[in-house]
Design an enzyme around this catalytic site. Sequence first.
Site, mmCIF file in Angstrom:
data_model
loop_
_atom_site.group_PDB
_atom_site.id
_atom_site.type_symbol
_atom_site.label_atom_id
_atom_site.label_comp_id
_atom_site.label_asym_id
_atom_site.label_seq_id
_atom_site.Cartn_x
_atom_site.Cartn_y
_atom_site.Cartn_z
ATOM 1 N N GLU A 1 -3.777 -1.654 3.881
ATOM 2 C CA GLU A 1 -4.538 -2.329 2.955
ATOM 3 C C GLU A 1 -2.891 -3.410 2.179
ATOM 4 O O GLU A 1 -1.865 -3.194 1.964
ATOM 5 C CB GLU A 1 -5.190 -1.776 1.860
ATOM 6 C CG GLU A 1 -4.719 -0.417 1.259
ATOM 7 C CD GLU A 1 -3.254 -0.036 0.008
ATOM 8 O OE1 GLU A 1 -2.861 -1.592 -0.183
ATOM 9 O OE2 GLU A 1 -2.472 0.607 0.494
ATOM 10 N N GLU B 1 0.189 -1.112 3.033
ATOM 11 C CA GLU B 1 0.307 -2.148 3.657
ATOM 12 C C GLU B 1 -0.153 -1.449 5.297
ATOM 13 O O GLU B 1 -0.313 -2.537 6.579
ATOM 14 C CB GLU B 1 1.966 -2.779 3.918
ATOM 15 C CG GLU B 1 2.397 -3.416 3.087
ATOM 16 C CD GLU B 1 3.567 -3.913 3.191
ATOM 17 O OE1 GLU B 1 4.339 -3.794 4.172
ATOM 18 O OE2 GLU B 1 4.025 -4.272 2.120
#
Length: 360
Positions: free
Chosen positions: A176, A326
């Site tokens: 994310e 991420e």
Amino acid sequence: MDDKWLTRVCRSIEPLREEAMAAARERLDSLTKPPGSLGALERLAERLSGIAGAMPPPLGKKVVVVMAGDHGVCEEGVSAFPQAVTEQMVLNFLRGGAAVNVFAKHAGADVVCVDMGVAATIDHPGLVASKIAPGTANMTKGPAMTREQALSALSAGVELVGRLAGDGVRLIAVGEMGIGNSTAAAAVTSALLGVPPEASVGRGTGVDDAGLARKRDAVARALAANGLAAGAGASGPEGALETLAKVGGFELAGIAGVCLGAGVYRVPVVVDGYISTAAALVASRLSPHVASYLIASHRSEEPGHGVVLDALGLEPMLELGMRLGEGTGAALSLRIVEAAVDVLGSMATFASAGVSGKLE
């Protein structure tokens, strides 16, 4: 999108295939090694077989899905970085310049970046546009999103897995990007597991002591504003959906949808750090079999991450002191997952290698 859709999706998720898992156990015990000597890799190989319903499970394309969204709670000073960084990092992903791009390349995986709710208009041919709204509302003042928005974001995640599976993808890592999303993850954790903000809130992007205090206060106020008392613990599918809508984020909802999609399409999903795992917790409350389809990549430095991993019963593969997000930890773990599959398909048995087995 309505509750009936979600009910149908959740009911379609079945337990792992026991026959395939039994075949994997039998195969593992016949290989040229002492039984169980590969530890967690053997348990992973069994589970991967149960997910696919085949032994060995098929290998194919792999991708890292990075879901992005902005958060209204940033108004409360919960991050060390400005909200504009969300858009800037999405562009960095799309250009191939982020840590997740480096790790995905090492794993031979593509990066799929999804705009679930970035507070900016991004025009790029490589971006998957699934924007629900330009950021959530400030959860300290009321619900972060509507119930309908939460359902739409879940649907986007499930549909993405369907498209990827149809394109031959057999392994998905999920991560994310969203300034403020560790605050949302902490609120979800406190609401679903009944732990106080002191146990769920970490430093996220690296806030100082004053910033940490603001984050804890913001989570406490968000729970109070939305009737989600810390210490009680919201229960069942309805509690999970209510929690997601009131204190979650669009990218968290999208990740929860990817986790549901793992069960629907029988594709294993490697979950990244705290934010992704909090989203996975929501999915597991929506459908009880979901956690079996999920693989924990690593244990992050965020204090709430271990709490959520324990609640899901997931054993992380790595512990590297990471807290970037991420999808970096998930991307790093992809080769380990493939190695577990390769053991089943490529390692010699005692019989084929002419090696004496264990004395009876």
